[in-house]
Design an enzyme around this catalytic site. Structure first.
Site, PDB file in Angstrom:
ATOM      1  N   ASN A 297     -32.849  57.801 -32.889  1.00  0.00           N
ATOM      2  CA  ASN A 297     -32.045  56.624 -33.178  1.00  0.00           C
ATOM      3  C   ASN A 297     -31.720  55.909 -31.874  1.00  0.00           C
ATOM      4  O   ASN A 297     -31.431  56.552 -30.856  1.00  0.00           O
ATOM      5  CB  ASN A 297     -30.741  57.024 -33.880  1.00  0.00           C
ATOM      6  CG  ASN A 297     -29.864  55.830 -34.201  1.00  0.00           C
ATOM      7  OD1 ASN A 297     -30.315  54.848 -34.782  1.00  0.00           O
ATOM      8  ND2 ASN A 297     -28.592  55.906 -33.812  1.00  0.00           N
TER       9      ASN A 297
ATOM     10  N   HIS B  29     -29.013  53.678 -30.158  1.00  0.00           N
ATOM     11  CA  HIS B  29     -27.602  53.358 -30.358  1.00  0.00           C
ATOM     12  C   HIS B  29     -27.076  52.538 -29.188  1.00  0.00           C
ATOM     13  O   HIS B  29     -27.300  52.911 -28.028  1.00  0.00           O
ATOM     14  CB  HIS B  29     -26.781  54.643 -30.493  1.00  0.00           C
ATOM     15  CG  HIS B  29     -25.334  54.395 -30.772  1.00  0.00           C
ATOM     16  ND1 HIS B  29     -24.880  54.011 -32.009  1.00  0.00           N
ATOM     17  CD2 HIS B  29     -24.245  54.436 -29.968  1.00  0.00           C
ATOM     18  CE1 HIS B  29     -23.564  53.844 -31.960  1.00  0.00           C
ATOM     19  NE2 HIS B  29     -23.158  54.092 -30.729  1.00  0.00           N
TER      20      HIS B  29
ATOM     21  N   SER C  82     -28.379  54.092 -25.752  1.00  0.00           N
ATOM     22  CA  SER C  82     -28.901  55.460 -25.726  1.00  0.00           C
ATOM     23  C   SER C  82     -29.929  55.641 -26.838  1.00  0.00           C
ATOM     24  O   SER C  82     -29.805  55.044 -27.905  1.00  0.00           O
ATOM     25  CB  SER C  82     -27.769  56.480 -25.949  1.00  0.00           C
ATOM     26  OG  SER C  82     -26.697  56.292 -25.061  1.00  0.00           O
TER      27      SER C  82
ATOM     28  N   ASP D 285     -24.400  59.991 -34.696  1.00  0.00           N
ATOM     29  CA  ASP D 285     -24.598  59.569 -33.307  1.00  0.00           C
ATOM     30  C   ASP D 285     -24.280  60.703 -32.333  1.00  0.00           C
ATOM     31  O   ASP D 285     -23.900  60.460 -31.183  1.00  0.00           O
ATOM     32  CB  ASP D 285     -23.744  58.332 -32.975  1.00  0.00           C
ATOM     33  CG  ASP D 285     -24.144  57.120 -33.797  1.00  0.00           C
ATOM     34  OD1 ASP D 285     -25.337  57.010 -34.146  1.00  0.00           O
ATOM     35  OD2 ASP D 285     -23.265  56.288 -34.097  1.00  0.00           O
TER      36      ASP D 285
END
Length: 209
Positions: free
Chosen positions: A104, A106, A133, A142
Site C-alpha cells: 500500500n 500511504h 511510505s 497502515d
C-alpha cells in the site's frame, strides 16, 4: 511479475506504473476499482489494460465485498497486489488470504498519521518534514512493515494541497522503485516481514535518486 492494481479515484500512481510498464519486468493484469466512473479506470482503458468495477455499494457487508474481490483476484493469480489510492479498509480474512502479496502507498511517514488527512495532520503537528511510505499490508491498518519512504521539508507557506503536490511525484518514483525491486527478487515479503537480498529489512529504504 504478475501485478494487479486496486484503485478508488484519479489513479495518478497507477499512471506512473502504466507509463513505466514497458521497462519494468512486470505484467499488469488488471485494474480494479470499488467505485464506477473514476479517472483511474479511464487511464487503464486508455493504456489497454483490463479495467473492472466491483462497486462496494452493491454488497450487503464489508465481508461480502471482500469475499467477491478476493474470489476475483484469486482467478487472476497475481504475484503482487498494489493498493494505489484504494480507499477501503480490508477485512482481516481478506488480508490473510493474500498475505505477503499486497503493498500500500500511504501519504505519510509511517508510523505517523495512519488513516486520512495525513498532510494536514503533519502541518497541524508542526512537523519539519513530511512524505509518503510504501508498506506491506497486514491486518493492522497502515501498520505493516514499511518498505520505502520519501521525504520532503515542510515549507513555511505550505498548506495541505501544496504539500501533497510536492510529495506526489516522489510517490510515483517510490512505487516504481519498489515494484521493480520486488519483481527482480531483491525485496521479498513473507510472514508479515520484508527482506532485502535475503536479510530482514530493519529500517525503511530511502527513495533513491
Amino acid at each position: 511479475m504478475r501485478v494487479v492494481v486496486l484503485v478508488s479515484g484519479r489513479g495518478s500512481n497507477l499512471q506512473a506504473l502504466l507509463d513505466a510498464r514497458e521497462r519494468l519486468p512486470i505484467e499488469l493484469l488488471e485494474v480494479i476499482s470499488n467505485r464506477p466512473g473514476v479517472q483511474a479506470l479511464h487511464r487503464a482503458e486508455q493504456a489497454g489494460v483490463p479495467a473492472t468495477v466491483l462497486d462496494h455499494t452493491g454488497y450487503s457487508s464489508r465481508e461480502a465485498f471482500d469475499q467477491a474481490l478476493g474470489d476475483h483476484l484469486e482467478a487472476l493469480q497475481p504475484d503482487l497486489i498494489v493498493l494505489a489510492g484504494f480507499m477501503r479498509i480490508l477485512t482481516p480474512a481478506f488480508v490473510r488470504r493474500f498475505r505477503g502479496r499486497m503493498i500500500n502507498l500511504h501519504p505519510s511517514l509511517l508510523p505517523k498519521y495512519p488513516g486520512l488527512h495525513t498532510h494536514q495532520r503533519a502541518l497541524d503537528a508542526g512537523d519539519r518534514e513530511a512524505g509518503a511510505s510504501i508498506h506491506l499490508v497486514t491486518e493492522e491498518l497502515d501498520g505493516g512493515p514499511v518498505i520505502m519512504q520519501a521525504r520532503v521539508a515542510v515549507q513555511p507557506d505550505d498548506d495541505a494541497d501544496r504539500l501533497a503536490a510536492r510529495i506526489l511525484p516522489l510517490e510515483h518514483q517510490m512505487l516504481l522503485q519498489v515494484v521493480e525491486r520486488m519483481a527482480r527478487g531483491e525485496i521479498q515479503c513473507r510472514d508479515d516481514q520484508v527482506f532485502l537480498n535475503g536479510e530482514r529489512l530493519e529500517h525503511p529504504l530511502a527513495l533513491a535518486g
